[in-house]
Design an enzyme around this catalytic site. Structure first.
Site, short mmCIF file in Angstrom:
data_model
loop_
_atom_site.label_atom_id
_atom_site.label_comp_id
_atom_site.label_asym_id
_atom_site.label_seq_id
_atom_site.Cartn_x
_atom_site.Cartn_y
_atom_site.Cartn_z
N LYS A 122 0.83 -1.22 0.00
CA LYS A 122 0.00 0.00 0.00
C LYS A 122 0.86 1.26 0.00
O LYS A 122 0.62 2.19 -0.73
CB LYS A 122 -0.88 0.06 1.26
CG LYS A 122 -1.98 -0.96 1.31
CD LYS A 122 -2.94 -0.65 2.46
CE LYS A 122 -2.29 -0.68 3.82
NZ LYS A 122 -2.08 -1.95 4.44
N ARG A 150 -3.31 -9.19 13.08
CA ARG A 150 -3.66 -8.25 12.00
C ARG A 150 -4.37 -8.96 10.85
O ARG A 150 -5.31 -8.43 10.27
CB ARG A 150 -2.40 -7.52 11.51
CG ARG A 150 -1.98 -6.43 12.48
CD ARG A 150 -0.85 -5.60 11.96
NE ARG A 150 0.38 -6.37 11.92
CZ ARG A 150 1.39 -6.10 11.10
NH1 ARG A 150 1.34 -5.09 10.28
NH2 ARG A 150 2.48 -6.84 11.15
P1 AMP Z 1 -0.39 0.24 9.03
O1 AMP Z 1 0.90 0.95 8.86
O2 AMP Z 1 -1.47 0.73 8.11
O3 AMP Z 1 -0.23 -1.26 8.99
O4 AMP Z 1 -0.94 0.60 10.51
C1 AMP Z 1 -0.17 0.25 11.64
C2 AMP Z 1 -1.05 0.20 12.89
O5 AMP Z 1 -1.66 1.49 13.12
C3 AMP Z 1 -2.22 -0.77 12.83
O6 AMP Z 1 -1.85 -2.10 13.14
C4 AMP Z 1 -3.14 -0.16 13.89
O7 AMP Z 1 -2.67 -0.43 15.21
C5 AMP Z 1 -2.97 1.33 13.65
N1 AMP Z 1 -3.91 1.81 12.63
C6 AMP Z 1 -3.63 2.29 11.39
N2 AMP Z 1 -4.74 2.65 10.73
C7 AMP Z 1 -5.78 2.40 11.59
C8 AMP Z 1 -7.20 2.55 11.49
N3 AMP Z 1 -7.78 3.02 10.39
N4 AMP Z 1 -7.95 2.18 12.56
C9 AMP Z 1 -7.40 1.70 13.67
N5 AMP Z 1 -6.07 1.50 13.81
C10 AMP Z 1 -5.26 1.85 12.79
#
Ligand code: AMP
Length: 217
Positions: A14, A167
């Site tokens: 992404k 996740r």
């Molecule tokens: P990512 O880098 O998108 O994998 O996000 C890393 C972490 O940030 C996730 O595992 C969640 O703990 C938190 N996070 C990111 N986006 C969200 C969201 N839209 N809602 C809730 N938690 C989020």
């Protein structure tokens, strides 16, 4: 003005695909995960609130995620549009988003779980400049050292097998229904995330009716 959402399981690319698309089209790339990570690294009050959930691979509260998105979009620095990555991740967030903003398309990067495990567990990040590496497809010249700045390569705190299982489970339970919701509204394009990233980028652009990326095939 173009407004896109990019969705996909962890490790589906992404962030790279958003950067590549944003670069060519002058879009602002908004990564909700990066905003939370910045807060953790800089020991802010919000960082303290989200750190434990993030390290365990759990989602942080909807209220907090929504307020981060609202505040970020309220900066209005996106004259040509934006691409938002990591949001929405469940039905409530999707409803909030659809009520508040109109979007042109949702880009869904599709990757099987087996490939997710392989990629995520090989993911490394430079502690100094933030450059991304992958020990399978894109390893540094000197093991453990960033090619760009010589910084030390680290593993994201949530890139462990245990956090990854949480996740992946959350993704299928909570985020798959969001994809169904967008599919019903015909916003969505699904792209195979397994090929090399330049090819995935060209597929995205083709499906969105955009010109190919310069230097692409
Ligand atoms: P990512 O880098 O998108 O994998 O996000 C890393 C972490 O940030 C996730 O595992 C969640 O703990 C938190 N996070 C990111 N986006 C969200 C969201 N839209 N809602 C809730 N938690 C989020």
């Amino acid at each position: 003005m173009r407004k896109y959402v990019i969705m996909g399981v962890q490790g589906s690319g992404k962030s790279s695909q958003s950067e590549m698309l944003a670069g060519g089209l002058d879009l602002v790339h908004i990564s909700v995960g990066d905003i939370f990570r910045w807060n953790v690294q800089n020991h802010t009050k919000m960082g303290a609130q989200v750190r434990r959930a993030m390290a365990a691979g759990e989602l942080v509260s909807d209220d907090l995620a929504e307020s981060v998105v609202r505040a970020r979009l309220a900066e209005h620095d996106w004259n040509y549009g934006f691409i938002i990555d990591g949001f929405p991740r469940n039905r409530r967030q999707a409803e909030f988003f659809l009520e508040s903003y109109d979007i042109d398309a949702v880009i869904h990067l599709d990757l099987p779980d087996s490939e997710v495990r392989r990629r995520v567990l090989a993911r490394r990040l430079c502690a100094r400049c933030g450059m991304d590496y992958n020990l399978i497809a894109n390893s540094p010249a000197v093991p453990g050292t960033c090619d760009a700045c010589g910084g030390e390569l680290t593993t994201r705190e949530d890139d462990t097998e245990k956090a990854l299982e949480v996740r992946l489970r959350d993704y299928h339970e909570k985020t798959d229904p969001v994809l169904d919701l967008f599919r019903r509204k015909e916003y969505i394009i699904t792209v195979d995330a397994r090929p090399p990233k330049q090819q995935v980028q060209q597929d995205i652009r083709k499906r969105l009716g955009l010109p190919p990326a310069p230097g692409g095939n």
